[in-house]
Scaffold this active site. Structure first.
Site, short mmCIF file in Angstrom:
data_model
loop_
_atom_site.label_atom_id
_atom_site.label_comp_id
_atom_site.label_asym_id
_atom_site.label_seq_id
_atom_site.Cartn_x
_atom_site.Cartn_y
_atom_site.Cartn_z
N ASP A 140 63.76 38.45 48.81
CA ASP A 140 62.41 38.48 49.29
C ASP A 140 62.09 37.04 50.01
OD1 ASP A 140 61.51 41.19 48.95
OD2 ASP A 140 61.92 40.53 47.00
N ASP A 185 60.95 49.85 48.56
CA ASP A 185 60.66 48.54 47.92
C ASP A 185 59.39 48.29 47.33
OD1 ASP A 185 60.71 45.82 47.15
OD2 ASP A 185 60.96 45.21 49.15
N GLY A 186 59.24 48.17 46.08
CA GLY A 186 57.90 47.71 45.48
C GLY A 186 57.46 49.07 44.11
N GLY A 187 57.94 48.34 42.95
CA GLY A 187 57.30 49.47 41.98
C GLY A 187 58.18 50.54 41.57
N GLY A 229 54.19 40.91 48.87
CA GLY A 229 53.83 39.54 48.46
C GLY A 229 54.26 39.23 46.98
N MET A 261 59.37 38.30 54.96
CA MET A 261 58.01 38.45 54.91
C MET A 261 57.51 37.25 55.51
SD MET A 261 57.68 40.45 51.51
CE MET A 261 59.37 40.01 50.86
N SER A 282 66.05 42.98 43.11
CA SER A 282 65.38 41.71 43.79
C SER A 282 65.25 40.52 43.18
CB SER A 282 63.92 42.42 44.24
OG SER A 282 63.43 41.46 44.64
N MET A 303 59.26 34.81 51.75
CA MET A 303 57.62 34.76 51.83
C MET A 303 57.34 33.26 52.08
SD MET A 303 56.75 36.87 48.50
CE MET A 303 57.44 38.56 48.13
N HIS A 337 64.82 40.04 53.27
CA HIS A 337 63.57 40.85 53.39
C HIS A 337 62.46 39.75 53.94
CE1 HIS A 337 59.82 43.41 51.86
NE2 HIS A 337 59.86 43.29 53.08
N HIS A 397 68.92 41.89 46.94
CA HIS A 397 67.57 41.96 47.94
C HIS A 397 67.03 40.49 47.65
CE1 HIS A 397 64.22 43.86 49.91
NE2 HIS A 397 63.57 43.15 49.19
N MET A 439 57.64 50.20 52.49
CA MET A 439 57.12 49.56 51.37
C MET A 439 56.16 50.28 50.52
SD MET A 439 58.26 46.31 51.40
CE MET A 439 57.20 45.65 50.30
N GLY A 491 56.53 43.33 40.60
CA GLY A 491 55.80 43.70 39.50
C GLY A 491 54.42 44.37 39.73
#
Ligand code: DX5
Ligand code: ZN
Length: 235
Positions: A39, A179-181, A146, A72, A12, A41, A70, A37, A141, A149
């Site tokens: 993002d 997606d995420g962490g 948003g 958002m 990402s 926003m 993605h 990826h 997700m 990290g």
């Protein structure tokens, strides 16, 4: 049958150095990433603002890797055409965004891109059920959208497993993304739950380590993790 595919990794760019996106793209290619990826926003759908179609276009000009965009953003309808023209291969809409999401998914297909759908941690999975037959990717997700990290939310594993079951009933392949962490520690659980597409922000672009090395380590972990729940230990 849409059984889980060989695991694929999409770094990402949100976690990359925005002053050196070309370097981040090169590192991803050298590390044999499967996609990038991106993002997007808008400061409304999520509190953060990242980048728009101009940056997607600039990334497109530097790589042939598939671009997983993605979105958002509160009002995706206004921007789908711009992101398709910018060169996004997959345009992922949040089910929580405004508008008729089914119609927007079809619009993405008409624009010549692959439609995807993303679902935030607190949204009931029933919301995506009617969309699953129409999309090429589902992003579950594993953080609140948003920011990069954040820590992986363990409830994502049950949700991935449930979506995996729905996808397995389809006659065609649909990517199941997490997606995420996603880290070396959390990726095996997500793989076990049936994910086959791994979005990695900080775990690839963390400061002080080479993205190529990080990608190699992630690939090793994923390739050695079987899909499905861990088997019972021998008695
Ligand atoms: C969060 C984004 C993610 C983010 C992942 O809203 O959708 O793609 O970049 O970053 P990490 O892997 O650091 O959680
Ligand atoms: Zn994302």
């Amino acid at each position: 049958m849409s059984a889980p595919r060989t695991p694929r990794i999409a770094p990402s760019l949100l976690s990359a150095d925005f002053a050196d996106l070309a370097g981040a793209i090169r590192a991803a290619e050298e590390g044999r990433a499967d996609a990038l990826h991106l993002d997007v926003m808008d400061g409304h759908f999520v509190p953060n603002i990242s980048f728009g179609p101009a940056v997607v276009k600039a990334v497109r000009s530097r790589t042939r890797l598939p671009l997983d965009v993605h979105l958002m953003i509160a009002e995706p309808e206004r921007y789908l055409e711009s992101f398709a023209k910018a060169g996004g291969d997959t345009l992922v809409l949040h089910v929580e965004s405004q508008g008729n999401i089914t119609a927007l998914v079809r619009r993405v297909r008409d624009l010549g891109a692959h439609p995807g759908i993303a679902i935030s941690p607190d949204t009931p999975l029933e919301r995506i059920a009617p969309l699953i037959p129409e999309v090429d990717e589902v992003i579950v997700m594993s953080v609140y959208p948003g920011f990069s990290g954040q820590s992986f939310l363990p409830q994502a594993l049950v949700r991935l497993g449930a979506v995996r079951k729905s996808l397995d009933r389809l006659a065609r392949s649909v990517d199941l993304s997490v997606d995420g962490g996603v880290t070396l520690e959390t990726a095996p659980g997500a793989r076990g739950a049936g994910a086959d597409f791994f979005v990695c922000g900080n775990s690839v672009y963390a400061k002080g380590q080479s993205p190529q090395e990080n990608l190699r380590a992630m690939r090793n972990v994923l390739d050695s993790t079987p899909v499905g729940p861990p088997s019972d230990p021998p008695h």
